[in-house]
Scaffold this motif. Sequence first.
Motif, PDB file in Angstrom:
ATOM      1  N   MET A  55      45.747  10.223  34.804  1.00 43.72           N
ATOM      2  CA  MET A  55      46.170  11.357  35.625  1.00 43.72           C
ATOM      3  C   MET A  55      47.289  12.124  34.925  1.00 43.72           C
ATOM      4  SD  MET A  55      46.197   9.405  39.307  1.00 43.72           S
ATOM      5  CE  MET A  55      47.224  10.582  40.125  1.00 43.72           C
ATOM      6  N   GLY A  56      48.231  11.395  34.353  1.00 44.78           N
ATOM      7  CA  GLY A  56      49.337  12.035  33.651  1.00 44.78           C
ATOM      8  C   GLY A  56      48.880  12.823  32.437  1.00 44.78           C
ATOM      9  N   ILE A  57      47.950  12.264  31.686  1.00 43.43           N
ATOM     10  CA  ILE A  57      47.418  12.984  30.523  1.00 43.43           C
ATOM     11  C   ILE A  57      46.688  14.243  30.976  1.00 43.43           C
ATOM     12  CG2 ILE A  57      45.784  12.855  28.588  1.00 43.43           C
ATOM     13  CD1 ILE A  57      46.509   9.804  28.458  1.00 43.43           C
ATOM     14  N   ALA A  58      45.935  14.131  32.056  1.00 41.04           N
ATOM     15  CA  ALA A  58      45.240  15.302  32.596  1.00 41.04           C
ATOM     16  C   ALA A  58      46.244  16.379  33.015  1.00 41.04           C
ATOM     17  CB  ALA A  58      44.364  14.896  33.780  1.00 41.04           C
ATOM     18  N   LEU A  59      47.306  15.971  33.688  1.00 37.66           N
ATOM     19  CA  LEU A  59      48.343  16.921  34.090  1.00 37.66           C
ATOM     20  C   LEU A  59      48.953  17.590  32.858  1.00 37.66           C
ATOM     21  CD1 LEU A  59      50.165  18.214  36.240  1.00 37.66           C
ATOM     22  CD2 LEU A  59      51.653  16.190  36.047  1.00 37.66           C
ATOM     23  N   TYR A  60      49.209  16.814  31.845  1.00 33.46           N
ATOM     24  CA  TYR A  60      49.767  17.352  30.602  1.00 33.46           C
ATOM     25  C   TYR A  60      48.840  18.409  29.995  1.00 33.46           C
ATOM     26  CZ  TYR A  60      50.741  17.568  25.610  1.00 33.46           C
ATOM     27  OH  TYR A  60      50.980  18.004  24.346  1.00 33.46           O
ATOM     28  N   LEU A  61      47.555  18.128  29.941  1.00 40.61           N
ATOM     29  CA  LEU A  61      46.608  19.090  29.365  1.00 40.61           C
ATOM     30  C   LEU A  61      46.606  20.409  30.135  1.00 40.61           C
ATOM     31  CD1 LEU A  61      43.634  16.693  28.539  1.00 40.61           C
ATOM     32  CD2 LEU A  61      45.233  17.770  26.913  1.00 40.61           C
ATOM     33  N   VAL A  62      46.757  20.314  31.441  1.00 38.58           N
ATOM     34  CA  VAL A  62      46.831  21.524  32.267  1.00 38.58           C
ATOM     35  C   VAL A  62      48.159  22.233  32.046  1.00 38.58           C
ATOM     36  CG1 VAL A  62      46.984  22.321  34.673  1.00 38.58           C
ATOM     37  CG2 VAL A  62      45.163  20.739  33.979  1.00 38.58           C
ATOM     38  N   TRP A  63      49.221  21.474  32.017  1.00 42.51           N
ATOM     39  CA  TRP A  63      50.570  22.030  31.856  1.00 42.51           C
ATOM     40  C   TRP A  63      50.712  22.772  30.525  1.00 42.51           C
ATOM     41  CZ3 TRP A  63      55.517  18.437  32.064  1.00 42.51           C
ATOM     42  CH2 TRP A  63      56.669  19.228  32.114  1.00 42.51           C
ATOM     43  N   LYS A  64      50.178  22.203  29.457  1.00 44.64           N
ATOM     44  CA  LYS A  64      50.350  22.800  28.133  1.00 44.64           C
ATOM     45  C   LYS A  64      49.332  23.902  27.833  1.00 44.64           C
ATOM     46  CE  LYS A  64      47.552  20.042  24.992  1.00 44.64           C
ATOM     47  NZ  LYS A  64      46.962  21.028  24.101  1.00 44.64           N
ATOM     48  N   ALA A  65      48.309  24.048  28.640  1.00 49.34           N
ATOM     49  CA  ALA A  65      47.275  25.055  28.393  1.00 49.34           C
ATOM     50  C   ALA A  65      47.888  26.457  28.417  1.00 49.34           C
ATOM     51  CB  ALA A  65      46.165  24.932  29.426  1.00 49.34           C
ATOM     52  N   GLU A  66      47.503  27.248  27.437  1.00 46.67           N
ATOM     53  CA  GLU A  66      48.068  28.599  27.326  1.00 46.67           C
ATOM     54  C   GLU A  66      47.053  29.690  27.637  1.00 46.67           C
ATOM     55  OE1 GLU A  66      49.839  28.992  23.511  1.00 46.67           O
ATOM     56  OE2 GLU A  66      51.034  27.168  23.735  1.00 46.67           O
ATOM     57  N   THR A  67      45.806  29.350  27.769  1.00 48.71           N
ATOM     58  CA  THR A  67      44.767  30.364  27.903  1.00 48.71           C
ATOM     59  C   THR A  67      44.396  30.680  29.346  1.00 48.71           C
ATOM     60  OG1 THR A  67      43.057  28.679  27.711  1.00 48.71           O
ATOM     61  CG2 THR A  67      43.772  29.746  25.678  1.00 48.71           C
ATOM     62  N   THR A  68      45.075  30.080  30.281  1.00 55.37           N
ATOM     63  CA  THR A  68      44.705  30.228  31.684  1.00 55.37           C
ATOM     64  C   THR A  68      45.732  31.080  32.416  1.00 55.37           C
ATOM     65  OG1 THR A  68      43.733  28.034  31.567  1.00 55.37           O
ATOM     66  CG2 THR A  68      44.102  28.908  33.751  1.00 55.37           C
ATOM     67  N   SER A  69      45.262  31.793  33.431  1.00 56.03           N
ATOM     68  CA  SER A  69      46.196  32.587  34.234  1.00 56.03           C
ATOM     69  C   SER A  69      47.175  31.674  34.960  1.00 56.03           C
ATOM     70  CB  SER A  69      45.428  33.440  35.242  1.00 56.03           C
ATOM     71  OG  SER A  69      44.944  32.651  36.299  1.00 56.03           O
ATOM     72  N   SER A  70      48.363  32.186  35.196  1.00 53.59           N
ATOM     73  CA  SER A  70      49.393  31.362  35.833  1.00 53.59           C
ATOM     74  C   SER A  70      49.017  30.982  37.260  1.00 53.59           C
ATOM     75  CB  SER A  70      50.739  32.089  35.810  1.00 53.59           C
ATOM     76  OG  SER A  70      50.666  33.293  36.542  1.00 53.59           O
ATOM     77  N   SER A  71      48.256  31.822  37.969  1.00 53.87           N
ATOM     78  CA  SER A  71      47.887  31.478  39.348  1.00 53.87           C
ATOM     79  C   SER A  71      46.892  30.325  39.387  1.00 53.87           C
ATOM     80  CB  SER A  71      47.329  32.696  40.090  1.00 53.87           C
ATOM     81  OG  SER A  71      46.124  33.121  39.497  1.00 53.87           O
ATOM     82  N   VAL A  72      45.976  30.283  38.434  1.00 52.27           N
ATOM     83  CA  VAL A  72      45.027  29.164  38.363  1.00 52.27           C
ATOM     84  C   VAL A  72      45.776  27.880  38.026  1.00 52.27           C
ATOM     85  CG1 VAL A  72      43.049  28.210  37.103  1.00 52.27           C
ATOM     86  CG2 VAL A  72      43.049  30.612  37.783  1.00 52.27           C
ATOM     87  N   LYS A  73      46.673  27.960  37.053  1.00 51.24           N
ATOM     88  CA  LYS A  73      47.446  26.788  36.654  1.00 51.24           C
ATOM     89  C   LYS A  73      48.341  26.323  37.805  1.00 51.24           C
ATOM     90  CE  LYS A  73      49.039  26.576  32.426  1.00 51.24           C
ATOM     91  NZ  LYS A  73      49.891  26.634  31.213  1.00 51.24           N
ATOM     92  N   GLN A  74      48.969  27.260  38.496  1.00 55.48           N
ATOM     93  CA  GLN A  74      49.844  26.910  39.623  1.00 55.48           C
ATOM     94  C   GLN A  74      49.057  26.220  40.728  1.00 55.48           C
ATOM     95  OE1 GLN A  74      51.746  30.248  41.549  1.00 55.48           O
ATOM     96  NE2 GLN A  74      53.246  28.949  42.538  1.00 55.48           N
ATOM     97  N   THR A  75      47.889  26.749  41.055  1.00 54.81           N
ATOM     98  CA  THR A  75      47.041  26.124  42.083  1.00 54.81           C
ATOM     99  C   THR A  75      46.630  24.724  41.656  1.00 54.81           C
ATOM    100  OG1 THR A  75      46.224  28.283  42.779  1.00 54.81           O
ATOM    101  CG2 THR A  75      44.907  26.368  43.426  1.00 54.81           C
ATOM    102  N   ALA A  76      46.263  24.558  40.391  1.00 50.55           N
ATOM    103  CA  ALA A  76      45.852  23.243  39.883  1.00 50.55           C
ATOM    104  C   ALA A  76      46.988  22.234  40.006  1.00 50.55           C
ATOM    105  CB  ALA A  76      45.391  23.365  38.430  1.00 50.55           C
ATOM    106  N   VAL A  77      48.200  22.641  39.651  1.00 50.11           N
ATOM    107  CA  VAL A  77      49.346  21.734  39.720  1.00 50.11           C
ATOM    108  C   VAL A  77      49.696  21.416  41.173  1.00 50.11           C
ATOM    109  CG1 VAL A  77      51.808  21.506  39.183  1.00 50.11           C
ATOM    110  CG2 VAL A  77      50.234  22.390  37.458  1.00 50.11           C
ATOM    111  N   ILE A  78      49.584  22.393  42.055  1.00 50.27           N
ATOM    112  CA  ILE A  78      49.833  22.144  43.485  1.00 50.27           C
ATOM    113  C   ILE A  78      48.816  21.147  44.030  1.00 50.27           C
ATOM    114  CG2 ILE A  78      49.731  23.193  45.790  1.00 50.27           C
ATOM    115  CD1 ILE A  78      51.055  25.707  44.485  1.00 50.27           C
ATOM    116  N   LEU A  79      47.545  21.336  43.685  1.00 44.24           N
ATOM    117  CA  LEU A  79      46.514  20.383  44.130  1.00 44.24           C
ATOM    118  C   LEU A  79      46.787  18.991  43.586  1.00 44.24           C
ATOM    119  CD1 LEU A  79      43.359  22.644  43.780  1.00 44.24           C
ATOM    120  CD2 LEU A  79      44.244  21.646  45.909  1.00 44.24           C
ATOM    121  N   PHE A  80      47.223  18.909  42.342  1.00 49.03           N
ATOM    122  CA  PHE A  80      47.573  17.619  41.761  1.00 49.03           C
ATOM    123  C   PHE A  80      48.696  16.968  42.569  1.00 49.03           C
ATOM    124  CE2 PHE A  80      49.910  14.796  38.944  1.00 49.03           C
ATOM    125  CZ  PHE A  80      48.896  14.074  38.347  1.00 49.03           C
TER     126      PHE A  80
END
Length: 153
Positions: A55-80
Amino acid sequence: MKLFISILIPLLVGGISGYFTSSGVEGWYAAANKPWFNPPNWIFAPVWTALYIMMGIALYLVWKAETTSSSVKQTAVILFAVQLTLNFFWSLIFFKLQQPGWAFAEIITMWLAILFTIIWFGKISSTAAWLLVPYICWVSFASVLNYAIWKLN
């Protein structure tokens, strides 16, 4: 540092949850009627540790991703965060409060939150999404086990 923090978060949540629920594991749960497919107690710690690391590695991959819009990334982190919070409270409800019926309702909610997290992580990183598949599989099994223990007790 992001990888370390990302792995530490779920491990801390799991560790704190385990600390608060250990008395229920040794008391009520030990004496509860369990189905034939209940795994031995020693299996839970290594399985959850591996799942929390993934789970932590998955969170890291999302956190470090640069190609995604901030709203998609924010929603993903909130769901996590939501699914991890539900993960924490399931243990308290099941082991500490000794309420397998309420825990079953909660774990179904957690399962849905994990599913939504996988979907949103997949929009950012397919690897991150796949790292959560063993987690949802284990929670699926835990849901069946939770239901069976609820019905048997």
